[in-house]
Design a protein around this motif. Structure first.
Motif, short mmCIF file in Angstrom:
data_model
loop_
_atom_site.label_atom_id
_atom_site.label_comp_id
_atom_site.label_asym_id
_atom_site.label_seq_id
_atom_site.Cartn_x
_atom_site.Cartn_y
_atom_site.Cartn_z
N GLU A 14 0.81 -1.23 0.00
CA GLU A 14 0.00 0.00 0.00
C GLU A 14 0.84 1.26 0.00
O GLU A 14 0.33 2.35 0.19
N PHE A 15 2.14 1.14 -0.25
CA PHE A 15 3.03 2.30 -0.20
C PHE A 15 3.39 2.82 -1.59
O PHE A 15 3.66 2.06 -2.51
N LEU A 58 8.78 6.09 1.44
CA LEU A 58 7.52 5.51 0.98
C LEU A 58 6.38 6.03 1.84
O LEU A 58 6.52 6.14 3.05
N ARG A 59 5.26 6.36 1.20
CA ARG A 59 4.10 6.89 1.93
C ARG A 59 2.89 5.98 1.70
O ARG A 59 2.59 5.62 0.57
N SER A 60 2.22 5.64 2.81
CA SER A 60 1.02 4.80 2.70
C SER A 60 -0.17 5.68 2.30
O SER A 60 -0.10 6.91 2.34
N GLU A 61 -1.24 5.02 1.93
CA GLU A 61 -2.45 5.75 1.56
C GLU A 61 -3.02 6.52 2.74
O GLU A 61 -3.75 7.49 2.56
N GLU A 62 -2.68 6.12 3.97
CA GLU A 62 -3.12 6.83 5.18
C GLU A 62 -2.18 7.98 5.55
O GLU A 62 -2.40 8.67 6.53
N GLY A 63 -1.10 8.14 4.80
CA GLY A 63 -0.17 9.24 5.05
C GLY A 63 1.04 8.87 5.89
O GLY A 63 1.89 9.70 6.16
N LEU A 64 1.16 7.61 6.28
CA LEU A 64 2.30 7.16 7.07
C LEU A 64 3.55 7.15 6.19
O LEU A 64 3.55 6.59 5.10
N LEU A 65 4.62 7.79 6.67
CA LEU A 65 5.87 7.88 5.92
C LEU A 65 6.88 6.89 6.48
O LEU A 65 7.09 6.82 7.69
N LYS A 66 7.48 6.10 5.59
CA LYS A 66 8.51 5.12 5.98
C LYS A 66 9.78 5.43 5.21
O LYS A 66 9.73 5.65 3.99
N ASP A 67 10.91 5.45 5.91
CA ASP A 67 12.21 5.58 5.27
C ASP A 67 12.86 4.21 5.23
O ASP A 67 12.92 3.51 6.25
N VAL A 68 13.36 3.81 4.07
CA VAL A 68 13.96 2.50 3.89
C VAL A 68 15.38 2.69 3.35
O VAL A 68 15.59 3.49 2.43
N LEU A 69 16.35 1.98 3.94
CA LEU A 69 17.73 2.02 3.46
C LEU A 69 18.10 0.67 2.87
O LEU A 69 17.78 -0.38 3.44
#
Length: 89
Positions: A14-15, A58-69
């Motif tokens: 969902e991201f 990456l941002r989810s449809e709910e607005g949650l932001l994830k940083d991935v390395l």
């Protein structure tokens, strides 16, 4: 490659792609892995002295932001780490 799929609008579950702090690194990697019509170019192995991190936001449809390395390190680097862990047991 994951970066180009996200950049073109594909989703990772969902991201959605929300950016990167390592755009030059991703671009360099993209050009090294680019497919040419009827031909696949394989990049040179990562040099032992070169250990890089690539960032994706990456941002989810709910607005949650994830940083991935993502790590780009040579196989020797990982073997060395495994040897150190084994020695310390």
């Amino acid at each position: 490659m994951l970066y180009t799929l996200l950049l073109s609008g594909k989703k990772l579950k969902e991201f959605h792609f929300a950016g990167t702090k390592t755009i030059l690194g991703w671009d360099e990697l993209y050009h090294r892995l680019k497919l040419k019509k009827g031909n696949v170019a394989f990049p040179q192995p990562t040099p032992v002295t070169s250990n890089r991190l690539y960032h994706l936001a990456l941002r989810s449809e709910e607005g949650l932001l994830k940083d991935v390395l993502f790590a780009d390190a040579s196989g020797e680097y990982f073997r060395l780490g495994r040897s150190i862990v084994t020695m310390n047991r």
